[in-house]
Write a protein that holds these residues in place. Structure first.
Motif, short mmCIF file in Angstrom:
data_model
loop_
_atom_site.label_atom_id
_atom_site.label_comp_id
_atom_site.label_asym_id
_atom_site.label_seq_id
_atom_site.Cartn_x
_atom_site.Cartn_y
_atom_site.Cartn_z
N ARG A 175 7.12 11.56 2.73
CA ARG A 175 6.34 12.28 3.74
C ARG A 175 6.75 11.89 5.14
O ARG A 175 6.89 12.73 6.03
CB ARG A 175 4.83 12.03 3.53
CG ARG A 175 4.30 12.55 2.20
CD ARG A 175 2.78 12.52 2.17
NE ARG A 175 2.22 11.17 2.21
CZ ARG A 175 1.98 10.43 1.14
NH1 ARG A 175 2.28 10.91 -0.08
NH2 ARG A 175 1.46 9.23 1.25
N ILE A 176 6.99 10.59 5.34
CA ILE A 176 7.40 10.10 6.66
C ILE A 176 8.79 10.60 7.00
O ILE A 176 9.06 11.04 8.13
CB ILE A 176 7.36 8.55 6.68
CG1 ILE A 176 5.92 8.05 6.53
CG2 ILE A 176 8.01 8.01 7.96
CD1 ILE A 176 5.81 6.55 6.34
N ALA A 191 4.69 7.19 0.09
CA ALA A 191 4.54 7.59 1.49
C ALA A 191 5.86 7.89 2.17
O ALA A 191 5.92 8.73 3.08
CB ALA A 191 3.80 6.49 2.26
N LEU A 226 3.91 4.24 8.60
CA LEU A 226 3.53 3.71 7.30
C LEU A 226 2.11 3.15 7.33
O LEU A 226 1.35 3.28 6.36
CB LEU A 226 4.54 2.65 6.87
CG LEU A 226 4.59 2.29 5.38
CD1 LEU A 226 4.82 3.54 4.53
CD2 LEU A 226 5.69 1.28 5.12
N ARG A 231 2.79 2.53 -3.43
CA ARG A 231 2.18 3.31 -2.35
C ARG A 231 3.19 3.57 -1.24
O ARG A 231 3.22 4.67 -0.65
CB ARG A 231 0.95 2.59 -1.81
CG ARG A 231 -0.20 2.47 -2.81
CD ARG A 231 -1.38 1.75 -2.19
NE ARG A 231 -1.91 2.51 -1.07
CZ ARG A 231 -2.57 1.95 -0.05
NH1 ARG A 231 -2.75 0.63 0.00
NH2 ARG A 231 -3.03 2.71 0.93
N ILE A 232 4.02 2.58 -0.93
CA ILE A 232 5.08 2.77 0.07
C ILE A 232 6.06 3.84 -0.40
O ILE A 232 6.44 4.74 0.36
CB ILE A 232 5.80 1.44 0.36
CG1 ILE A 232 4.87 0.50 1.13
CG2 ILE A 232 7.10 1.67 1.13
CD1 ILE A 232 5.43 -0.91 1.30
N ARG A 288 -0.34 4.31 9.05
CA ARG A 288 -1.26 5.45 8.98
C ARG A 288 -1.31 6.02 7.56
O ARG A 288 -2.38 6.39 7.07
CB ARG A 288 -0.84 6.53 9.98
CG ARG A 288 -1.00 6.12 11.44
CD ARG A 288 -0.92 7.33 12.37
NE ARG A 288 0.33 8.05 12.23
CZ ARG A 288 1.42 7.79 12.94
NH1 ARG A 288 1.41 6.79 13.83
NH2 ARG A 288 2.52 8.50 12.78
N GLU A 289 -0.15 6.10 6.90
CA GLU A 289 -0.10 6.65 5.55
C GLU A 289 -0.87 5.77 4.56
O GLU A 289 -1.52 6.27 3.65
CB GLU A 289 1.35 6.80 5.10
CG GLU A 289 2.10 7.94 5.75
CD GLU A 289 1.69 9.29 5.21
OE1 GLU A 289 1.12 9.34 4.11
OE2 GLU A 289 1.95 10.31 5.89
N LEU A 290 -0.75 4.46 4.72
CA LEU A 290 -1.35 3.53 3.76
C LEU A 290 -2.75 3.07 4.15
O LEU A 290 -3.41 2.39 3.37
CB LEU A 290 -0.45 2.29 3.61
CG LEU A 290 1.00 2.51 3.17
CD1 LEU A 290 1.71 1.17 3.00
CD2 LEU A 290 1.06 3.31 1.88
#
Length: 265
Positions: free
Chosen positions: A258-259, A255, A66, A251-252, A68-70
């Protein structure tokens, strides 16, 4: 770490840029600021001496993915659940793993489920009992984590004294030892959703082997995981005080799919 005292003032990026301008320094490009730091509150996990244990692999992988994604850095703070919840309600940061209740939903904004677990009843192998509903726990004493909520239905049954609870620190070693010593009839444990009762029993036997040797004759039985988990919301969520949500929950939520589609490491 957070305390009950008001936090020290934190300089924001616009304020720093203004100071640099006032003193004639060139402002750095926005990318030089790096990832934003986000406080993340989590309930602590302790050993039998009450010392913190590190986060397990699954949680670390989720948090790292998370970040890295954010493009943020989570500054993890671990507290007893009662204190972690209080800090979250006061707006001190994100919190992970706090179950939903109607009261919390009025103050906190929750993400979509970030991970899934099941809540199992663990007994001594020589003292199992039939379990289908909470009514089957009537008169039992259950080992649970102090300050944690296992769902509103469970909390209502506890308030009505359908069963008794033995609330202890967040140390499964301590609670399972108390089970072997017959201080409780069962212990509530969260485990990954994919695990079967037999797999959990194998893991618990290995985890508790050195501890059982220490208590000697009292450990004259093994562990049994009752076949049916408790029927409660065992998803884990991120949440933040509604007044402090600057879009991070959205945003979480964007994401997480995808995670979750990535194969485990």
């Amino acid at each position: 770490m957070f305390t009950s005292q008001p936090p020290l003032k934190t300089w924001t990026l616009p304020a720093i840029l203004l100071l640099l301008t006032l003193f004639g320094a060139a402002a750095p490009p926005a990318s030089a600021a790096g990832p934003r730091t986000v406080p993340l509150l989590i309930g602590d996990q302790l050993d039998e001496q009450g010392k913190p244990r590190p986060l397990n692999g699954a949680r670390l992988q989720l948090i790292d993915a998370l970040q890295r994604e954010l493009n943020v850095v989570f500054e993890v703070h671990m507290y007893p659940w009662v204190r972690a919840e209080r800090y979250a309600l006061d707006g001190a940061g994100l919190i992970f793993g706090l179950p939903k209740t109607d009261e919390r939903l009025r103050t906190l904004r929750y993400s979509e489920p970030a991970s899934h677990r099941k809540l199992w009843l663990v007994t001594r192998s020589d003292a199992t009992f039939k379990f289908n509903t909470l009514d089957d726990l009537r008169g039992k004493t259950l080992g649970i984590v102090r300050g944690y909520s296992y769902g509103e239905e469970f909390d209502r049954a506890r308030a009505m004294q359908l069963f008794r609870t033995d609330e202890d620190i967040s140390s499964r070693g301590t609670r399972l030892t108390r089970l072997m010593l017959k201080r409780v009839d069962a212990v509530l444990l969260f485990q990954p959703s994919a695990q079967t009762p037999r797999e959990i029993e194998t893991d618990l036997a290995a985890f508790m082997a050195p501890r059982l040797r220490a208590i000697g004759a009292a450990a004259n039985a093994g562990f049994s995981v009752l076949p049916k988990p408790l029927d409660t919301d065992t998803s884990q969520y991120f949440a933040i005080a509604r007044a402090k949500d600057d879009g991070i929950i959205d945003r979480i939520n964007a994401a997480l799919p995808r995670i979750q589609q990535r194969p485990p490491n």
